[in-house]
Design a protein around this motif. Structure first.
Motif, short mmCIF file in Angstrom:
data_model
loop_
_atom_site.label_atom_id
_atom_site.label_comp_id
_atom_site.label_asym_id
_atom_site.label_seq_id
_atom_site.Cartn_x
_atom_site.Cartn_y
_atom_site.Cartn_z
N TYR A 36 0.83 -1.21 0.00
CA TYR A 36 0.00 0.00 0.00
C TYR A 36 0.86 1.26 0.00
CZ TYR A 36 -3.17 3.63 1.76
OH TYR A 36 -3.90 4.78 1.93
N ILE A 37 1.95 1.23 0.73
CA ILE A 37 2.79 2.41 0.90
C ILE A 37 3.42 2.85 -0.42
CG2 ILE A 37 4.97 1.23 1.42
CD1 ILE A 37 5.37 3.27 3.69
N LEU A 38 3.49 1.95 -1.40
CA LEU A 38 4.09 2.27 -2.70
C LEU A 38 3.07 2.72 -3.73
CD1 LEU A 38 6.58 -0.74 -3.05
CD2 LEU A 38 7.01 1.55 -2.09
N GLY A 39 1.80 2.59 -3.42
CA GLY A 39 0.75 2.90 -4.38
C GLY A 39 0.36 4.36 -4.38
N THR A 105 1.11 8.90 5.76
CA THR A 105 2.02 10.04 5.65
C THR A 105 3.22 9.70 4.77
OG1 THR A 105 1.39 10.85 7.84
CG2 THR A 105 3.47 11.65 6.96
N LEU A 106 3.81 8.52 4.98
CA LEU A 106 4.95 8.10 4.16
C LEU A 106 4.54 7.93 2.71
CD1 LEU A 106 6.54 5.45 6.57
CD2 LEU A 106 7.44 7.71 6.00
N ARG A 107 3.37 7.42 2.48
CA ARG A 107 2.88 7.23 1.12
C ARG A 107 2.69 8.57 0.41
NH1 ARG A 107 -2.99 5.77 -0.94
NH2 ARG A 107 -2.57 4.28 -2.61
N GLN A 108 2.10 9.52 1.11
CA GLN A 108 1.86 10.84 0.52
C GLN A 108 3.18 11.58 0.27
OE1 GLN A 108 -0.87 12.68 3.28
NE2 GLN A 108 -2.67 11.80 2.28
N ALA A 109 4.21 11.24 1.07
CA ALA A 109 5.52 11.87 0.89
C ALA A 109 6.32 11.24 -0.24
CB ALA A 109 6.32 11.80 2.18
N GLY A 110 5.73 10.22 -0.89
CA GLY A 110 6.40 9.58 -2.01
C GLY A 110 7.49 8.62 -1.60
N ALA A 111 7.27 7.93 -0.47
CA ALA A 111 8.27 6.97 -0.02
C ALA A 111 8.48 5.88 -1.08
CB ALA A 111 7.83 6.33 1.29
N GLY A 112 9.71 5.52 -1.29
CA GLY A 112 10.04 4.53 -2.30
C GLY A 112 10.05 3.12 -1.75
N ALA A 113 10.67 2.23 -2.52
CA ALA A 113 10.72 0.82 -2.14
C ALA A 113 11.43 0.59 -0.82
CB ALA A 113 11.41 0.01 -3.25
N ASP A 114 12.32 1.52 -0.46
CA ASP A 114 13.03 1.37 0.81
C ASP A 114 12.08 1.43 2.00
OD1 ASP A 114 15.37 1.19 -0.56
OD2 ASP A 114 15.92 3.31 -0.32
N THR A 118 9.38 -0.77 6.24
CA THR A 118 8.86 0.08 7.31
C THR A 118 7.33 0.01 7.35
OG1 THR A 118 10.72 1.61 7.08
CG2 THR A 118 8.75 2.44 8.18
N GLY A 119 6.72 0.06 6.18
CA GLY A 119 5.26 -0.03 6.12
C GLY A 119 4.75 -1.34 6.67
#
Length: 228
Positions: A36-39, A105-114, A118-119
């Motif tokens: 989810y965090i990457l979508g 929050t991480l998703r909206q900040a554009g967090a990458g595969a790294d 964490t997610g």
């Protein structure tokens, strides 16, 4: 309306408010997915579910605070224990909401595969918080509050009996999930949670509609003059 009737009404309303979190299971569905965090896409449902759960947490505290003045006349120690456990349950709800909002929050900040690990760790934190908090503490609440209401007969005894039946089922379900016998979200876990949910909902409805039954403990304790 006398003060005792108001107390029952307020406590009953708080109990019914705790059921506003029923839709959160479906609303949290996407954020619990591993990637989810990457979508991309709207996150409104997750935020709304978090707000509902925070309302539930505050309502949990409200039920205990509203009932305490009446319950302490039966057994102050057990009544205080009920307040403490109910507050702890509310704290675990807040603790479970925070990791999911962090993922958004991480998703909206554009967090990458790294951030994928964490997610997943944040989802695991939410799941364990839910299991230990909302899986075990409601059982203890049912035993504490149920014992006070059963002895005092402030409500029909069939209501706390539902709590007594549901408490061991809920603990057994949490233990089964802990040791991998079945999933946290499964038909068996839902069935095990049903009696406690029915106990709390029935109690809320009864307190709103009927209030407390006449009982010796509803009368304020008499003050005795001390001998000098």
């Amino acid at each position: 309306m006398d003060s005792l009737r108001k107390t029952a009404l307020i406590a009953g309303v708080f109990y019914l408010i705790t059921f506003v979190s029923i839709p959160t299971l479906a609303m949290y569905g996407p954020v619990l997915a591993p990637d989810y965090i990457l979508g991309s896409g709207p996150d409104t449902a997750v935020f709304f579910a978090g707000v509902l759960e925070m309302i539930v947490a505050l309502a949990c505290i409200g039920t205990a605070v509203a009932l305490y003045p009446v319950l302490k006349r039966q057994n102050e120690g057990v009544a205080l224990g009920f307040v403490g456990v109910r507050v702890l349950e509310a704290a675990t709800i807040f603790a479970g909401v925070a990791p999911l909002l962090t993922i958004v929050t991480l998703r909206q900040a554009g967090a990458g595969a790294d951030a994928l690990v964490t997610g997943q760790a944040l989802v695991a934190l939410h799941n364990w918080t839910f299991l230990l908090g909302q899986g075990l503490l409601p059982a203890l609440n049912a035993l504490l509050l149920g014992s006070l209401l059963y002895k005092s007969r402030l409500v029909p005894r069939i209501l706390p009996l539902l709590g007594f039946i549901g408490a061991p089922l809920l603990v057994a379900s949490a233990a089964a999930t802990l040791f991998g016998s079945w999933g946290q979200v499964s038909a068996l876990s839902a069935i095990a949670a049903l009696p406690v949910a029915l106990w709390e909902f029935s109690l809320g409805v009864y307190l709103v509609v009927k209030g407390f039954k006449p009982s010796p403990i509803t009368a304020a304790p008499a003050h005795r003059d001390s001998a000098v």
